[in-house]
Design a protein around this motif. Sequence first.
Motif, PDB file in Angstrom:
ATOM      1  N   GLN A 386       0.819  -0.822   0.326  1.00 41.90           N
ATOM      2  CA  GLN A 386      -0.028  -0.112  -0.063  1.00 41.90           C
ATOM      3  C   GLN A 386       0.816   1.407   0.120  1.00 41.90           C
ATOM      4  O   GLN A 386       0.621   2.219  -0.169  1.00 41.90           O
ATOM      5  CB  GLN A 386      -1.060   0.116   1.747  1.00 41.90           C
ATOM      6  CG  GLN A 386      -0.401  -0.166   2.406  1.00 41.90           C
ATOM      7  CD  GLN A 386       0.329  -1.199   3.261  1.00 41.90           C
ATOM      8  OE1 GLN A 386       0.216  -2.603   2.132  1.00 41.90           O
ATOM      9  NE2 GLN A 386       0.236  -1.317   4.093  1.00 41.90           N
ATOM     10  N   ARG A 471      -7.625  -2.287   6.832  1.00 42.22           N
ATOM     11  CA  ARG A 471      -6.394  -3.531   6.826  1.00 42.22           C
ATOM     12  C   ARG A 471      -6.795  -3.768   8.321  1.00 42.22           C
ATOM     13  O   ARG A 471      -6.383  -5.085   8.416  1.00 42.22           O
ATOM     14  CB  ARG A 471      -5.213  -2.400   7.243  1.00 42.22           C
ATOM     15  CG  ARG A 471      -4.194  -3.445   6.844  1.00 42.22           C
ATOM     16  CD  ARG A 471      -2.410  -2.443   7.096  1.00 42.22           C
ATOM     17  NE  ARG A 471      -2.028  -3.407   7.228  1.00 42.22           N
ATOM     18  CZ  ARG A 471      -0.738  -4.455   8.000  1.00 42.22           C
ATOM     19  NH1 ARG A 471      -1.976  -4.641   8.866  1.00 42.22           N
ATOM     20  NH2 ARG A 471      -0.386  -5.037   7.773  1.00 42.22           N
ATOM     21  N   ASN A 515      -4.137  -7.067   1.885  1.00 46.41           N
ATOM     22  CA  ASN A 515      -4.706  -5.302   1.586  1.00 46.41           C
ATOM     23  C   ASN A 515      -4.813  -5.601   0.614  1.00 46.41           C
ATOM     24  O   ASN A 515      -6.179  -5.572   0.428  1.00 46.41           O
ATOM     25  CB  ASN A 515      -5.141  -4.864   2.357  1.00 46.41           C
ATOM     26  CG  ASN A 515      -3.671  -4.047   2.761  1.00 46.41           C
ATOM     27  OD1 ASN A 515      -3.921  -3.162   2.460  1.00 46.41           O
ATOM     28  ND2 ASN A 515      -2.811  -4.280   3.404  1.00 46.41           N
TER      29      ASN A 515
END
Length: 681
Positions: A386, A471, A515
Motif C-alpha cells: 500500500q 487494513r 490487503n
Amino acid sequence: MKTFFYLFCLCTFLWTLPCISPAQSPINNDIIEKVQTELEKQHGQSETERIRKGVSQLARNWRSGDGTEQEFADFCLRYFMSGNTLHSNFRRIIDNLTYMEGMLYKISTLFHESDYYTDTPKLEADDYLQRILPGSDHYSAKFAHYVQLNFPYYTFAEKQRHCREWTREKWAMVCLGDSYAFRHDRFSSNPFTEKANHFKRYMEHYFFSIDRITDKKGKYLYTDEIALHCHRGLRDQIKQEYTAPGGTSRQELLYAIAENATTGNIPVLFLKDTTTRWNPSAGKLYKMENGKQKEIKNYETENLHRYAGLLACMKEKMFTDQSYTPQTTTIQRTFDKSSVSLEKTETLIRNFLADPLLSEIGRIIEKRLGRKLRPYDIWYSGFQEQSAFSAGYLDSLTHSRYPDPQTFRKDLPNLLIKMGIHPQDAHFIGSHISVRPVVSGGYSSQPSLPGDTALLTTMFGKQGLDYKAFRVSMHELGHCICGVFCTNNIDYFRLAGVPCDAITEAFAELFAYKNAEALDLHPFSPEEKQHLLNLATIWYLLEMGGQTLTEIETWKWLYAHPEATAQELKEAVLHISSTIWNTYFSKIFHIRDQHILSIYNHYITGDLYLYNYFLGNVIMYQLHKTSVSSDLTEELKKACREGCTLTDLWMEKAVSAPVSTESLMQDALKAIEYFNTSSRK
C-alpha cells in the motif's frame, strides 16, 4: 487482535465458580491413598494414571463445604468412570457443554450489544437485562468435581511427553480437563478488578484531538478535526504519513505525543477541555479566550495515572496466583497455556534482535526515506504494497466501496478470492461471518457453535470504511478464517481452535499483508513483492520483539518487587524500555534512551499478550513460504484440523517445522541484495 470469544469463555467459566478464599483441602493423604487403591482394584492397573491424577486433583480442589472426607471418598468411588462408560459419558458432556457455552456466549453478546457496537443505541433496559444473564455454579452442582475426577489436568511438560501417543479422543479429554483444573476466586472478590476495569475503559477511549496540538514552533499541522487513539491511532497515522508530502514534520509531532504519554506528561485538562491547545515539544498548554491563546501555568499532568492503571491490571492477574495448587505465576501459566516456553520465546527474540542484518535493513530504509532513522520509524510501512499509493487515494477506494457494514460483509467472498482463497471456500467463509461497527480498533471471535458465524468488528466513520480501518478489517478477517476453518470438519468441537494465540495472529497478519491484493492493487512484480514481504515481516518483528521484551521484563520486575508503588513501577518501566532500546535498537537508529517500547495498548493494560504478535508473524512467514509451493486454502484447512493440542504438533502439520526465524533470515540476505542494487530504492 486477540479473539473476544476466548476472553468471554474465560470470564463465563470463572463467573460460574463460587466466591471462595484460597483454602487448604480437608482431605488427608491417607484417604486419598485409600481411595486410589480401591479404584485401581475396581478398574484395573490400566487406569492407574487417571485414577492417581484425578483423585489427587479433586482432593486439592475439595473444600469443607463440599462434604466430609467420607463423602469425598464415596463420590470418587461412585463416579469414577472407565471403559465404555467413560467414552459415552465424555461425548455427552462435550456435546452438551458445546451448546451451553455457545448459547451463553450468544445470549451475553445480545444483551451487551449496546456496549459493544455503535449501531445499537443504549437503552435503560440494557442494564437490567444484563443483571439477569443466566449462569450456574459448577461446584455446588458437583459438575466441576465430576470433571476433575475423570478428566485430570496435564501440565505442559506432561503434554509434551505424551503428545505423540495420545488419540484424538484423549486430546479432547485433556482439553476438557484444562477447563476445570483449578478452583479460582470469582473476579468480584479480586480487590484490583474494579480499578483495572476502569483503567481499561479509560485506555479504550484514550483519544487525542490532533487538530488542537501544535509542533514545537507552535504551528498547527493538522487543521481538520481528527481524533487519534493512543497507541494504535498514533501508530497508524505515522504509517500513513510516509506517503504524504511533508509527512516527516507530522510524524515528529505524533511521536512527541507518544513520548509524553509514556512519561506521564499529558495535560489532564487537554483531554477534558476542547478550548485548550497543547505544544508537547515545549511542554506548554494554552486556553483559547476570545480567539487568543492564553498560557496555563503549572497545569496538572497524568503523571502516575498510566502506571497506577498498569499496576492495578497486573496485580489483578497476580492476585489469582494464590488460588492455584501448586501455586504458579501469571507468567508461567501464560506461556504454559501457549505451549511455547518463556525461555524459548525470549531466546528467539533476543537472537533475532541481535542479528546484524537488522542494521543493514535500517540502512535500506534510510536510503528510501532520504534521511536518518527516527524512533517512530519502528513503524515504517514502506515495505508494504500500500506504500505505493497515497493515503487519500486508498481512503477514496475504501470509502466508495464500503459505506456501511452490510456492504462490506456482502463483498467478503470477493475479497477472499482476490487474496487466494478458493471460490467455494470463499463463499462458505463469507456466509459464516457477521460484521459489526465498533468505537475504535477491531476484534473478532470464532463461531461459538458448530456451523455458526464468526464475528468481525471494525470502525465505520461518517464516510464509511477508511483505509486504516480496512487494513484492520483484513487482520480481523484472518482471525475469522482461522475460526471458521477450526470449527468446521473438526472431530471434537472441544478441540476447535488453535493451541496458542500466536497461530491465529499468524492468520490475521497473513491476510493483513494481502490487503492491497484485496483492493485489486498490484504495484510490484512477484519477485519484488516477495522481497518486500520479507523485509516488512522483519521490521515488524523488530518493533514487536522490543515491545515483547519490555512487557516480559516488566512482569518479571513486578514479581520481584510485589510491594512496588506506581511511582516505582513507572521508574522501572522507563528504565526497562530504554535499556532494551539501548541494547538492541540504538545501533540501528543511532539514538539512545527512548521509551516507545512501552507504548502498546495491550502492554499498558497488563495483558501479557505481545509475544503472540512476535511469534505470530514468525509463523505467518512460515505459512506464507509453505503456500508459495502448495495450495494456500488446503494447507490452512489441513493445519486447522489439528485443533487445540500443542503448538509444535500444529506447526508440524502446517509447515513441517517448529516455530523458527531461520527461513526468514535466509531470505533476508536475498532481499537486502535485491534492494541494495543501484537501480532500486
